[in-house]
Write an enzyme that holds these catalytic residues in place. Structure first.
Site, short mmCIF file in Angstrom:
data_model
loop_
_atom_site.label_atom_id
_atom_site.label_comp_id
_atom_site.label_asym_id
_atom_site.label_seq_id
_atom_site.Cartn_x
_atom_site.Cartn_y
_atom_site.Cartn_z
N GLY A 16 -5.06 -9.14 3.21
CA GLY A 16 -5.69 -8.24 2.25
C GLY A 16 -4.92 -8.03 0.97
O GLY A 16 -4.94 -6.94 0.40
N HIS A 18 5.93 -0.50 -2.68
CA HIS A 18 5.59 0.28 -3.88
C HIS A 18 5.71 1.79 -3.63
O HIS A 18 5.03 2.58 -4.27
CB HIS A 18 4.17 -0.08 -4.36
N SER A 37 -4.34 -9.73 -2.98
CA SER A 37 -4.78 -10.74 -3.95
C SER A 37 -3.61 -11.62 -4.37
O SER A 37 -3.80 -12.63 -5.04
CB SER A 37 -5.40 -10.06 -5.17
N CYS A 61 9.58 24.66 -11.29
CA CYS A 61 10.41 24.72 -12.50
C CYS A 61 9.58 24.47 -13.76
O CYS A 61 10.10 24.55 -14.88
CB CYS A 61 11.54 23.69 -12.42
N ASN A 75 0.83 -1.20 0.00
CA ASN A 75 0.00 0.00 0.00
C ASN A 75 0.86 1.25 0.00
O ASN A 75 1.99 1.25 0.48
CB ASN A 75 -0.94 0.00 1.20
N CYS A 88 5.60 21.61 -10.94
CA CYS A 88 6.67 22.07 -10.05
C CYS A 88 6.94 23.55 -10.34
O CYS A 88 6.56 24.06 -11.39
CB CYS A 88 7.91 21.24 -10.38
#
Ligand code: NAD
Ligand code: ZN
Length: 248
Positions: free
Chosen positions: A188, A120, A190, A151, A103, A149
């Site tokens: 939780g 991740h 898959s 920039c 998550n 941003c």
């Protein structure tokens, strides 16, 4: 189910080094939709298409509008639920050492777990695609999409899209934690997104017990898991903790 709760409490009481591998399912009770399973975002969009780096590179505004904006609104206000809190309690009891999470919502840290490997990355920050400057997601102005941003570069989530590499440090530390544990709670997920789904295999290979908590079966259920407790993470964690307290 009651027997499995008792069994899990007994197994946790006997374990010394517990690691949890979590996925989007543990956060559904906090109001964050999963990608797969019932009520998942997958039912609305093709995930491999919109959460893929190629889709973002091709049309950042589209991915911001369909996915990132929605995730930002939900994650900005989500709070940990009993599933996250239960894992934090297991750490306080000295059982759980590390949470490996797929998550990006930061809810394990918010619940109080101190060693969280974000496989991740996370959604707390956005990163400029040109100069790499980071901005806190909460503070990003989304009146203009895609946000930019100072920039002029486009901002992207500082998380891993499908099609991108897992941060090396997260990969290495997760493998290590999985191989060292004597019990893995798989909550939780898959278990179809690789290489995260390999972590229970690394744990199993070195003799750890694998307990799954999920309302649905996964590819791990028959071959890899010792048993599946069919149910919602928050409810199951509460029941296990209730049983575990007198046992330790
Ligand atoms: P997934 O969406 O593929 O699968 C969710 C799993 O959770 C399913 O097996 C489902 O049966 C189960 N589930 C649903 N409700 C549950 C509950 N209350 N308690 C326990 N289990 C429940 O999730 P995944 O395996 O994590 O893979 C999806 C990818 O998408 C991940 O890589 C993740 O980075 C990303 N994602 C993250 C979030 C988040 O940060 N909260 C949300 C959606 C997707
Ligand atoms: Zn920049």
């Amino acid at each position: 189910m009651d027997d499995l709760i008792k069994q899990a409490a007994g197994d946790l009481a006997a374990a010394c080094n517990v690691v949890a591998l979590t996925g989007a399912g543990i956060s559904t009770e906090s109001g964050i939709p999963p990608f797969r399973g019932k009520g998942g975002l997958w039912e609305k969009f093709d995930p491999m298409e919109i959460a893929h780096i190629d889709a973002f590179m091709k049309d950042p505004a589209r991915v911001w509008n369909l996915l990132v904006k929605e995730m930002k609104a939900i994650v900005d206000t989500a709070r940990p639920n009993d599933g996250h809190k239960g894992l934090a309690k297991l750490e306080q009891m000295g059982k759980l050492k590390t949470v490996i999470t797929q998550n990006i919502d930061g809810l394990h840290q918010a619940a109080g777990n101190t060693d969280v490997i974000e496989f991740h990355g996370n959604f707390a920050w956005q990163r400029c695609m040109d100069c790499s400057q980071k901005y806190e997601t909460r503070q990003v102005d989304i009146s203009q999409i895609p946000p930019r941003c100072r920039c002029g570069g486009i901002l992207r989530p500082d998380a891993v899209f499908f099609g991108e590499m897992i941060p090396q440090d997260a990969m290495w530390r997760s493998k290590q934690a999985a191989s060292d544990c004597d019990l893995m709670l798989v909550v939780g997920t898959s278990a179809v997104v690789q290489p995260a789904a390999l972590m229970p295999l690394f744990a199993k290979e070195t003799g750890a017990k694998i307990i799954e908590i999920n309302p649905e079966e996964t590819p791990l259920t028959v071959e890899v898991s010792d048993y599946l407790i069919k149910g919602r993470a928050g409810e199951v964690m509460n029941q296990i903790l209730q049983e575990l307290k007198p046992a330790i």
